[in-house]
Scaffold this motif. Structure first.
Motif, PDB file in Angstrom:
ATOM      1  N   ILE A  54       0.841  -1.207   0.000  1.00  0.00           N
ATOM      2  CA  ILE A  54       0.000   0.000   0.000  1.00  0.00           C
ATOM      3  C   ILE A  54       0.878   1.259   0.000  1.00  0.00           C
ATOM      4  CG2 ILE A  54      -1.577   1.370   1.430  1.00  0.00           C
ATOM      5  CD1 ILE A  54      -2.865  -1.340   2.267  1.00  0.00           C
ATOM      6  N   THR A  55       1.890   1.269   0.830  1.00  0.00           N
ATOM      7  CA  THR A  55       2.765   2.441   0.928  1.00  0.00           C
ATOM      8  C   THR A  55       3.541   2.661  -0.370  1.00  0.00           C
ATOM      9  OG1 THR A  55       2.947   2.157   3.309  1.00  0.00           O
ATOM     10  CG2 THR A  55       4.654   3.483   2.246  1.00  0.00           C
ATOM     11  N   ALA A  56       4.053   1.600  -0.948  1.00  0.00           N
ATOM     12  CA  ALA A  56       4.807   1.719  -2.206  1.00  0.00           C
ATOM     13  C   ALA A  56       3.919   2.243  -3.326  1.00  0.00           C
ATOM     14  CB  ALA A  56       5.403   0.370  -2.587  1.00  0.00           C
ATOM     15  N   ASN A  57       2.709   1.710  -3.428  1.00  0.00           N
ATOM     16  CA  ASN A  57       1.797   2.152  -4.485  1.00  0.00           C
ATOM     17  C   ASN A  57       1.307   3.579  -4.257  1.00  0.00           C
ATOM     18  OD1 ASN A  57       1.950  -0.159  -6.063  1.00  0.00           O
ATOM     19  ND2 ASN A  57       0.328  -1.179  -4.926  1.00  0.00           N
ATOM     20  N   ALA A  58       1.144   3.978  -3.017  1.00  0.00           N
ATOM     21  CA  ALA A  58       0.725   5.352  -2.723  1.00  0.00           C
ATOM     22  C   ALA A  58       1.858   6.345  -2.997  1.00  0.00           C
ATOM     23  CB  ALA A  58       0.270   5.464  -1.276  1.00  0.00           C
ATOM     24  N   THR A  59       3.090   5.916  -2.778  1.00  0.00           N
ATOM     25  CA  THR A  59       4.239   6.788  -2.999  1.00  0.00           C
ATOM     26  C   THR A  59       4.526   6.964  -4.488  1.00  0.00           C
ATOM     27  OG1 THR A  59       5.189   6.061  -0.899  1.00  0.00           O
ATOM     28  CG2 THR A  59       6.686   7.117  -2.454  1.00  0.00           C
ATOM     29  N   HIS A  60       4.345   5.893  -5.258  1.00  0.00           N
ATOM     30  CA  HIS A  60       4.618   5.927  -6.708  1.00  0.00           C
ATOM     31  C   HIS A  60       3.394   5.414  -7.474  1.00  0.00           C
ATOM     32  CE1 HIS A  60       8.832   6.821  -6.063  1.00  0.00           C
ATOM     33  NE2 HIS A  60       8.930   5.796  -5.237  1.00  0.00           N
ATOM     34  N   PRO A  61       2.298   6.183  -7.493  1.00  0.00           N
ATOM     35  CA  PRO A  61       1.062   5.681  -8.109  1.00  0.00           C
ATOM     36  C   PRO A  61       1.144   5.489  -9.622  1.00  0.00           C
ATOM     37  CG  PRO A  61       0.815   7.976  -7.493  1.00  0.00           C
ATOM     38  CD  PRO A  61       2.137   7.519  -6.961  1.00  0.00           C
ATOM     39  N   ARG A  62       2.044   6.186 -10.293  1.00  0.00           N
ATOM     40  CA  ARG A  62       2.101   6.096 -11.753  1.00  0.00           C
ATOM     41  C   ARG A  62       3.377   5.448 -12.273  1.00  0.00           C
ATOM     42  NH1 ARG A  62      -1.652  10.682 -13.697  1.00  0.00           N
ATOM     43  NH2 ARG A  62      -2.621  11.123 -11.734  1.00  0.00           N
ATOM     44  N   ASN A  63       4.191   4.950 -11.374  1.00  0.00           N
ATOM     45  CA  ASN A  63       5.453   4.357 -11.787  1.00  0.00           C
ATOM     46  C   ASN A  63       5.573   2.976 -11.148  1.00  0.00           C
ATOM     47  OD1 ASN A  63       8.113   3.636 -12.305  1.00  0.00           O
ATOM     48  ND2 ASN A  63       8.914   5.694 -11.958  1.00  0.00           N
ATOM     49  N   THR A  64       5.149   1.969 -11.888  1.00  0.00           N
ATOM     50  CA  THR A  64       5.103   0.608 -11.365  1.00  0.00           C
ATOM     51  C   THR A  64       6.483   0.107 -10.961  1.00  0.00           C
ATOM     52  OG1 THR A  64       3.202   0.149 -12.758  1.00  0.00           O
ATOM     53  CG2 THR A  64       4.348  -1.748 -11.860  1.00  0.00           C
ATOM     54  N   ASP A  65       7.487   0.389 -11.788  1.00  0.00           N
ATOM     55  CA  ASP A  65       8.839  -0.078 -11.474  1.00  0.00           C
ATOM     56  C   ASP A  65       9.345   0.519 -10.163  1.00  0.00           C
ATOM     57  OD1 ASP A  65       8.906  -1.602 -13.782  1.00  0.00           O
ATOM     58  OD2 ASP A  65       9.936  -0.070 -14.956  1.00  0.00           O
ATOM     59  N   ALA A  66       9.106   1.810  -9.969  1.00  0.00           N
ATOM     60  CA  ALA A  66       9.539   2.465  -8.733  1.00  0.00           C
ATOM     61  C   ALA A  66       8.772   1.917  -7.530  1.00  0.00           C
ATOM     62  CB  ALA A  66       9.354   3.974  -8.833  1.00  0.00           C
ATOM     63  N   ALA A  67       7.483   1.638  -7.714  1.00  0.00           N
ATOM     64  CA  ALA A  67       6.673   1.087  -6.620  1.00  0.00           C
ATOM     65  C   ALA A  67       7.156  -0.309  -6.235  1.00  0.00           C
ATOM     66  CB  ALA A  67       5.199   1.053  -7.016  1.00  0.00           C
ATOM     67  N   VAL A  68       7.462  -1.117  -7.222  1.00  0.00           N
ATOM     68  CA  VAL A  68       7.959  -2.473  -6.944  1.00  0.00           C
ATOM     69  C   VAL A  68       9.293  -2.411  -6.210  1.00  0.00           C
ATOM     70  CG1 VAL A  68       8.858  -4.570  -8.043  1.00  0.00           C
ATOM     71  CG2 VAL A  68       6.704  -3.581  -8.821  1.00  0.00           C
ATOM     72  N   GLU A  69      10.186  -1.521  -6.651  1.00  0.00           N
ATOM     73  CA  GLU A  69      11.488  -1.381  -5.987  1.00  0.00           C
ATOM     74  C   GLU A  69      11.326  -0.877  -4.554  1.00  0.00           C
ATOM     75  OE1 GLU A  69      15.574  -1.379  -5.232  1.00  0.00           O
ATOM     76  OE2 GLU A  69      14.335  -2.464  -6.661  1.00  0.00           O
ATOM     77  N   LEU A  70      10.435   0.098  -4.353  1.00  0.00           N
ATOM     78  CA  LEU A  70      10.207   0.601  -2.999  1.00  0.00           C
ATOM     79  C   LEU A  70       9.620  -0.489  -2.103  1.00  0.00           C
ATOM     80  CD1 LEU A  70      10.209   2.790  -0.871  1.00  0.00           C
ATOM     81  CD2 LEU A  70       8.023   3.607  -1.792  1.00  0.00           C
ATOM     82  N   GLU A  71       8.662  -1.237  -2.623  1.00  0.00           N
ATOM     83  CA  GLU A  71       8.080  -2.332  -1.830  1.00  0.00           C
ATOM     84  C   GLU A  71       9.167  -3.329  -1.427  1.00  0.00           C
ATOM     85  OE1 GLU A  71       4.709  -5.858  -2.123  1.00  0.00           O
ATOM     86  OE2 GLU A  71       5.310  -4.797  -3.926  1.00  0.00           O
ATOM     87  N   ARG A  72      10.038  -3.672  -2.369  1.00  0.00           N
ATOM     88  CA  ARG A  72      11.124  -4.604  -2.086  1.00  0.00           C
ATOM     89  C   ARG A  72      12.054  -4.056  -1.006  1.00  0.00           C
ATOM     90  NH1 ARG A  72      16.126  -5.920  -3.494  1.00  0.00           N
ATOM     91  NH2 ARG A  72      16.555  -4.127  -4.801  1.00  0.00           N
ATOM     92  N   GLN A  73      12.388  -2.775  -1.098  1.00  0.00           N
ATOM     93  CA  GLN A  73      13.276  -2.156  -0.115  1.00  0.00           C
ATOM     94  C   GLN A  73      12.614  -2.056   1.260  1.00  0.00           C
ATOM     95  OE1 GLN A  73      16.492  -1.338  -0.439  1.00  0.00           O
ATOM     96  NE2 GLN A  73      16.477  -2.103  -2.531  1.00  0.00           N
ATOM     97  N   LEU A  74      11.314  -1.749   1.280  1.00  0.00           N
ATOM     98  CA  LEU A  74      10.596  -1.685   2.557  1.00  0.00           C
ATOM     99  C   LEU A  74      10.584  -3.050   3.232  1.00  0.00           C
ATOM    100  CD1 LEU A  74       7.570   0.577   1.564  1.00  0.00           C
ATOM    101  CD2 LEU A  74       9.401   1.170   3.165  1.00  0.00           C
TER     102      LEU A  74
END
Length: 102
Positions: A54-74
């Protein structure tokens, strides 16, 4: 001038710093969410994964690659709850402590 395809060391360091700031902020957002939403309930592995997504998708709503990377890092920095009996509120405290070292 040709396009650069390889990041310089300075570019990579800047990218990592920005990512680290985003991860720190993400951990703190998750901690606040857990502390304010049913803090007395037990924290589960599903809660851990859901909050990161949820946090990754809210932080990067239009950039799937960035959201996936953030989720992985979290998830990489969020402590595992397997075998631990911990409430969401206690886990929030763990995350706040973790965020200062991220």
């Amino acid at each position: 001038m040709p396009e650069r395809t390889q990041l310089t060391q300075q570019d990579e360091a800047l990218r990592q710093t920005r990512l680290d700031d985003t991860v720190r902020d993400g951990l703190r957002l998750i901690a606040d969410s857990l502390a304010h939403t049913h803090p007395d309930r037990l924290m589960t592995t599903t809660d851990r994964q859901t909050e990161a997504l949820i946090t990754a998708n809210a932080t990067h709503p239009r950039n799937t690659d960035a959201a996936v990377e953030l989720e992985r890092q979290l998830l990489r920095r969020m402590p595992f709850v397997d075998g631990h009996v911990v409430t969401r509120g206690e886990y929030a405290l763990w995350l706040h402590k973790t965020s200062w070292g991220a």
